[in-house]
Structures are given as structure tokens and as C-alpha cells.
Design an enzyme around this catalytic site. Structure first.
Site: not given
Ligand code: LLP
Length: 416
Positions: A239, A274, A276, A312, A316, A343, A371
Site C-alpha cells: 500500500g 509491498p 508499487r 493505468r 484509473y 481503437c 502495474y
């Protein structure tokens, strides 16, 4: 801190020019820095140096065999969420005894495979899953070391799509129902109740939510202790956030400072997962500007990397820094949407970015090590891209660009 820096007008990955890498290996391309990865593992390790701990790198953030192998050599364990990820860890030379297995939907087959590998801990996420684990462990006559993933109902104060520790999220067992489940599990032969687990969300830029969750886990620990159920580790999940744009997340040492002291006072080990913060800023995504185009007011920079390679921004709305590999100070600055060839209208890497760019330039998206590749797909008939790892002035190809025939190698053409 990472090792992607400009020297003059050229962006370097450690001691190599990124533009040269792009020319040699082609684009789109992922480039990783070994020194950055090593530095990040050390920062996490140092932050927990005075307490028994296990760092379980979250494989979902980046499952590259070469990267997993590096992590394993640096002493890491792994957090996996599927048999596929566990097999990846093993293929990369990781130690299954340092693996924790999370996830809301493990199948009986996956549980069986994990138990046979002797993993460190199964993080169970529901009463129904407990029943399956009981059954599989009994059939195999193998002891299953388990923890329950607790949903502490704490707001991680992050993007709703990556928040996991609130009541309405599908993850974990509500904290006020879990004592009973621990009691039940502690009576079962073949189960060794060993931990308390949680993961409240990703890309957290403050330690406060995890500290709040830790307090709840500690009071659960005390309740269990009073019932004679002795836990040997608390797993706080992953996190910790990173800087993509203007975020200012704490260092691992600051993030875990107060938490570590509280857990150390209990005399149990701390596990973390962990993803990221280990890999995001150890990787960049390089694509080439194919065309510049204006639609009335709007300026587009069309690159050869798309949402299938790095989803990403599209998924998001993530804002990730975009740079030109070779600064072009003589060009006029323009505001562009940097878009891919897929497309879909949402196929973009960045919106309204001020860039000095011309056709043929290489653009870099920073923070793409987590990610990025792991979430990529072959949508629109686009092969998975090449990945390289830089170690000072050396470069290693760690995944070749997928060949077209590989796109359909598992498919079966029907005969007339
Ligand atoms: N442990 C568990 C059980 C998790 O579900 C996750 C991430 C982690 C550890 C690692 O969390 P991290 O340290 O990376 O924050 N695709 C999204 C992120 C999804 C995270 C899912 N779970 C993104 O690109 O932002």
C-alpha cells in the site's frame, strides 16, 4: 529516488541513454533499473531492521522472472494471488517457504498446489474458504499455516478502485466477526493458525490509515491471546504510495516507524507485501512519436505504445509523468494529449501535457514499473512488448517482444 536522470539533454537509465535502448530494442519498451530495485528493497529492509520481518514482494505489481529472481536474491519473499503467480515465483528461483498467498477466490486446486509447495502462510478471506482449506489439508495430511485477512473498515484515503479495507469492499472477513472464525480454526487438526493479515489499499500517501488499522489488529491480537490463540506474525499488506506527479508519500522508514514499535512490543514478526513502492519508479515505459496531429483546437501526439501496454491512465485516470528522452529546447512547446494506436477513445497515456516533441522522438512514461507490464494485454492484435533491465552500463533483454505467431499459438482452427 531512482536512476533515470537527464545528463544534458538526454535521459539516462543508469549509465545508458534511453534513446539508444529504444533504437536497439525497438518500441514500445519497458526499461528497468537494477540499482533502483536494489535500493528500494534495501530501504524496506532497513526500515524494519530491528524487528523480525519478512518482505513479501507483491508479484501482481511486476511478475517478470528476472525481477522476481533479483528480489529473491536480495532475500525477499513473495505475496501471490494465484497458482500462476506461485509458479512464476518458483520458476524465477524464489523460495516457496517465503510465500504468502492472498486473494478472495482461491480454488481448491490452487490451495492444494500451495500446500504441497509448503508455503509460509495462506491468507484466508472468508469462512467458506476456510472450509475448503480444512478439507484440502486433511486430504493431503499436510499442516496448513494460515492467517485470516481481516477487513478493519479503515479508509485508506486513496482512489476508490484501489481501496480494499472498507466494509463494502469484497476483501477479508469483517473484524467484528473474525474472532469466532479464529476459534473455529484453532480447533482443526491440520491447521496451524499463525497470523493476522490485512491490506487496506494501494497508493497510500500517508501512514495514518495503516496505523489506525494496526491498532485494530493489535486489539484483535490481544483478544485472541486471551482465548489461548497465539499468533506469531502480523501481515500489514502493501500500500505505500509513490510519486507519479505531485504526491509526497513518506519513506518506508517513516511509513513503518510508529507501526513497527507497536508490533515489536507484542513480540511477533511483521510481514509486509509491498508492490508499487518497490518497482514503480524502477521502471519506465518508452514509446515513439508516430505522428503529431491537430483536430481543430486539440493537439495529439500519437505514440506506438497504447492502453494495452500501460492501462493505468485509461483505467484509473492516473496521471503519470511524460518526458521526451531527448530534450528538444528549440521546438515550440505545445499542449498535447499523448494517445496510443488502440481503437478506443480512452487509449491515452497522458492528457493535456506540455511537451516539446517532434515525429520520431521517444517519449517516456515514468513510474511504469508497477502495474504496467503486469496489466498489459494483446488487445487490437498488439504483441506484448520487449522488456530490458539496465545494470550500470550493461543492458539485458529480460523479455523478447512477443512474436506474432505467439498471439495465436494456443488457438485451434476448425477443419471443414
Ligand atoms: N497485498 C495485497 C493483498 C494486495 O491486494 C496488493 C495490491 C498488494 C499487497 C500490493 O499493494 P501495493 O504495495 O502495490 O500498493 N492496479 C492498481 C493497483 C492494484 C493493487 C491491488 N492490490 C494500480 O495500477 O494502481
Amino acid at each position: 529516488m531512482d536512476y533515470f536522470n537527464y545528463r544534458g539533454d538526454d535521459l539516462f537509465a543508469e549509465d545508458l541513454k534511453v534513446a539508444d535502448l529504444a533504437t536497439t530494442f525497438g518500441t514500445p519498451l519497458y526499461v528497468y533499473s537494477k540499482a533502483t530495485l536494489t535500493r528500494h528493497v534495501k530501504a524496506f529492509d532497513d526500515s524494519l531492521s530491528d524487528i523480525e520481518h519478512l518482505i513479501c514482494f507483491a508479484v501482481k505489481a511486476n511478475g517478470s522472472l528476472a525481477i522476481l529472481n533479483l528480489m529473491a536474491r536480495l532475500g525477499c519473499g513473495f505475496d501471490v494471488v494465484s497458482e500462476g503467480e506461485l509458479r512464476r515465483v518458483i520458476a524465477a528461483g524464489g523460495d516457496p517457504h517465503k510465500v504468502v498467498f492472498s486473494g478472495v477466490g482461491k480454488t481448491a486446486r490452487e490451495i492444494e498446489f500451495a500446500l504441497k509447495q509448503g508455503i509460509k502462510c495462506l491468507n484466508i478471506e472468508s469462512k467458506a474458504e476456510l472450509e475448503v482449506v480444512k478439507q484440502v489439508a486433511a486430504e493431503l495430511k499436510l499442516e496448513a499455516r494460515i492467517a485470516f485477512r481481516v477487513n478493519p473498515n479503515v479508509d485508506a484515503k486513496t482512489h476508490p478502485s484501489i481501496s480494499t479495507g472498507l466494509k463494502h469492499n469484497k476483501f477479508g472477513i469483517p473484524i467484528d466477526e473474525v474472532v469466532e472464525v479464529y476459534q473455529q480454526a484453532s480447533q482443526c487438526p491440520y491447521l496451524k493458525v499463525s497470523g493476522i493479515d490485512c491490506h487496506i489499499g494501494s497508493q497510500m500517501t500517508s501512514g495514518a490509515p495503516l496505523l489506525e488499522a494496526t491498532d485494530k489488529l493489535i486489539s484483535l491480537y490481544e483478544k485472541l491471546k486471551n482465548l489461548g490463540i497465539n499468533i506469531d506474525h502480523i501481515d500489514l499488506g502493501g500500500g505505500l504510495g509513490v510519486t507519479y506527479d505531485a504526491e509526497t508519500p513518506p519513506s518506508p522508514a517513516d511509513f513503518f516507524g510508529a507501526i513497527k514499535e507497536k508490533i515489536a512490543a507484542l513480540g511477533v514478526a511483521i510481514f509486509i507485501e509491498p508492490g508499487r513502492a518497490m518497482v514503480a519508479n524502477a521502471g519506465i515505459f518508452v514509446s515513439k512519436c508516430l505522428y503529431l496531429k491537430d483536430n481543430g483546437e486539440k493537439h495529439f501526439c500519437i505514440v506506438d505504445g497504447g492502453m494495452n501496454d500501460l492501462i493505468r491512465p485509461a483505467l484509473y485516470g492516473s496521471v503519470m509523468t511524460i518526458l521526451n528522452c531527448q530534450k528538444q529546447p528549440e521546438l515550440q512547446e505545445q499542449v498535447y494529449d499523448v494517445v496510443g494506436p488502440v481503437c478506443e477513445s480512452d487509449d491515452f497515456l497522458g492528457k493535456e501535457r506540455k511537451l516539446q516533441v517532434k515525429q520520431g522522438d521517444f517519449l517516456v512514461v515514468r513510474g511504469a514499473g508497477a502495474y504496467g507490464s503486469s496489466m498489459s494485454s494483446v488487445y487490437n492484435g498488439r504483441p506484448l512488448c520487449c522488456e530490458v533491465l539496465v545494470d550500470q552500463d550493461k543492458v539485458y533483454e529480460i523479455r523478447h517482444r512477443q512474436r506474432y505467431e505467439e498471439l495465436w499459438q494456443n488457438e485451434i482452427l476448425l477443419e471443414d
